[in-house]
Scaffold this active site. Structure first.
Site, short mmCIF file in Angstrom:
data_model
loop_
_atom_site.label_atom_id
_atom_site.label_comp_id
_atom_site.label_asym_id
_atom_site.label_seq_id
_atom_site.Cartn_x
_atom_site.Cartn_y
_atom_site.Cartn_z
N GLY A 55 0.90 -1.42 0.12
CA GLY A 55 0.11 0.07 -0.01
C GLY A 55 0.88 1.28 -0.01
N SER A 89 -3.98 -2.98 -0.73
CA SER A 89 -2.58 -3.71 -0.09
C SER A 89 -3.18 -5.27 0.04
CB SER A 89 -2.28 -3.14 1.25
OG SER A 89 -1.10 -3.81 1.60
N GLY A 90 -2.21 -6.11 -0.36
CA GLY A 90 -2.74 -7.52 -0.19
C GLY A 90 -2.91 -8.01 1.26
N HIS A 91 -1.97 -7.62 2.08
CA HIS A 91 -1.88 -8.19 3.34
C HIS A 91 -3.25 -7.72 4.32
CE1 HIS A 91 0.05 -5.07 6.12
NE2 HIS A 91 0.19 -4.63 4.84
N GLN A 95 -7.73 0.30 3.60
CA GLN A 95 -8.59 -0.50 4.98
C GLN A 95 -9.97 -0.69 4.21
OE1 GLN A 95 -7.66 -1.58 7.42
NE2 GLN A 95 -5.75 -0.74 7.92
N CYS A 105 5.45 4.28 20.55
CA CYS A 105 6.40 4.66 21.45
C CYS A 105 7.81 5.27 20.80
CB CYS A 105 6.77 3.21 22.19
SG CYS A 105 7.74 3.58 23.72
N THR A 136 10.68 -7.06 -11.93
CA THR A 136 10.10 -8.54 -12.32
C THR A 136 8.88 -8.59 -11.53
OG1 THR A 136 12.46 -9.29 -13.03
CG2 THR A 136 10.77 -10.89 -12.44
N1 PLP Z 1 -2.68 3.15 4.12
C1 PLP Z 1 -3.50 2.74 5.20
C2 PLP Z 1 -4.90 3.42 5.44
C3 PLP Z 1 -3.00 1.61 5.92
O1 PLP Z 1 -3.75 1.27 7.00
C4 PLP Z 1 -1.87 1.24 5.65
C5 PLP Z 1 -1.23 0.02 6.54
O2 PLP Z 1 -1.58 -0.02 7.42
C6 PLP Z 1 -0.92 1.65 4.40
C7 PLP Z 1 -1.61 2.32 3.91
C8 PLP Z 1 0.23 0.95 4.09
O3 PLP Z 1 0.01 -0.33 3.63
P1 PLP Z 1 1.16 -1.28 3.38
O4 PLP Z 1 1.44 -1.94 4.86
O5 PLP Z 1 0.95 -2.44 2.61
O6 PLP Z 1 2.43 -0.44 2.98
#
Ligand code: PLP
Length: 401
Positions: free
Chosen positions: A73, A200-202, A180, A326, A238
């Site tokens: 992301g 974002s994939g994860h 999100q 922190c 790649t």
């Molecule tokens: N944007 C938002 C709103 C997110 O919550 C996050 C990750 O927490 C990101 C961007 C960044 O994504 P990535 O962890 O895949 O770089």
């Protein structure tokens, strides 16, 4: 290493779906070729990349040609912002919000040092934007408006199409960080004002290291990563074929289960929220509860530190998160909650629970069972219970602001 826990931190990252893992594994073992190769061992993978692109396009209501695979992301956000500025070199103004993810905020901060003017729109106590402030900030010099779809900390959803309609009146480009939102809200980019959108994939049960950027057909795009001609010259490098296949499968599953998952998550989230608010005095939900992701609740518990709550939850094997980071020995409260103007008494004791389709009723009941005792115990230790002035004074000594 701990393996089993009650994982309620799905806005941070998610578990890889077993079906996603199964789909990607052959591309780490047998089919490890390079899709750009002339030989068929590599070249045959182009088909799998194409299918994944179609699957990702489907969850966004976009066309496959409008999808660029990225690594995450953060890359998507960086690429979209830079591309928008490169495409309109004569314009020097950007509009964003005070509550964006650092992947947008820190890029904007750097751009300010490079001569760009950035407007950071404020939010109200519910975490919502004032569209009049947006209108007053837009000018003919505005190159880009970059706004998140839903906030990672509170789950608050911004009125994206209302924002987009105003952005279009001024001829600016509109980028949306939907990291999100994808998989949690139905999206249809074909009927949208959005020019570019990051995912974002994860966050959707694919592995870390893969993401996608949607760029509307016709929008001028200059690549952020320059090198080879992958992704039709829009992103060099790649292709991460296992990741791409995984993202495609994850998107397919999210789309397939969207209605069922959101209904289920909302029910469990509401059960958790209602029970905690009922059983625990001096706590409240942070953010607009009417426009909110179905999986997220952010609750402020007065007179205690969020980190202490997290450590106690951790002892029960429960994973959640607090907004604070922190930094250099001091606990800086979340920039999102600060922008919302939350009172200091709750600012430091805010906890985010974020659910996913694997969250069970039994897990939620377990959290409901342990939280009142945790909060009572921590408050008993706090010298400032029910003492707003004392708490405030202590916090101002601990933090920089
Ligand atoms: N944007 C938002 C709103 C997110 O919550 C996050 C990750 O927490 C990101 C961007 C960044 O994504 P990535 O962890 O895949 O770089």
């Amino acid at each position: 290493m701990e393996k089993n826990c009650i994982y309620l931190d799905n806005n941070a990252t998610t578990k890889v779906d077993p079906q996603v893992l199964e789909a990607m594994l052959p591309f780490l073992t047998d089919y490890y070729g390079n899709p750009s190769s002339m030989h068929s061992f590599g070249g045959q993978l182009a088909k799998d990349v194409r299918i994944a692109r179609e699957q990702v396009a489907a969850i966004l209501g976009a066309e496959a040609s409008e999808i660029i695979f990225t690594s995450c992301g953060s890359e998507g956000d960086n690429a979209a912002i830079r591309a928008a500025l490169l495409a309109q070199p004569e314009k020097r103004h950007i509009i964003t919000t005070q509550v964006e993810h650092p992947a947008v905020l820190n890029v904007c901060k750097q751009l300010e040092t490079q001569g760009y003017q950035v407007t950071y729109l404020s939010v109200d106590g519910r975490g919502q934007l004032d569209l009049n402030e947006l209108e007053a900030s837009l000018t003919g010099n505005t190159a880009l408006v970059t706004v998140m779809y839903a906030n990672n900390e509170t789950g608050v959803i911004f009125p994206i199409e209302e924002i987009g309609a105003r952005v279009k009146e001024y001829g600016a480009l509109f980028h949306v960080d939907a990291v999100q939102a994808v998989g949690k809200i139905p999206l249809n980019l074909q009927t949208s004002t959005i020019d570019m959108l990051t995912m974002s994939g994860h966050k959707i049960h694919a592995p870390k290291g893969i993401g996608a950027l949607y760029v509307r057909r016709g929008v001028r795009f200059r690549p952020f990563l320059i090198g080879g001609h992958q992704e039709r010259g829009r992103r060099a490098g790649t292709e991460n074929v296992p990741g791409i296949v995984a993202l495609g499968k994850a998107a397919e599953l999210e789309l397939l289960h969207l209605d069922e998952t959101t209904t289920r998550e909302r029910k469990l989230r509401d059960r958790l929220e209602t029970a905690l608010l009922k059983q625990i005095p001096d706590c409240e939900v942070n953010g607009d509860t009417t426009q909110r992701l179905p999986n997220t609740t952010n609750i402020g518990f007065k007179y205690i530190e969020g980190e202490a709550i997290l450590l106690s939850l951790n002892k029960y094997g429960i994973c959640a998160s607090s907004g604070s980071a922190c930094t250099s020995g001091s606990l800086e409260p979340s920039h999102v909650l600060r922008a919302m103007g939350l009172p200091y008494t709750t600012l430091h004791g805010s906890i985010r629970f974020s659910l996913c389709r694997y969250t069970t009723e039994a897990e939620i009941e377990q959290v409901i069972a342990v939280m009142p005792e945790i909060i009572t115990r921590l408050r008993a230790l706090s010298p400032f219970k029910n003492d707003d002035a004392g708490w405030l004074q202590q916090q101002s000594q601990l933090t920089h602001h």
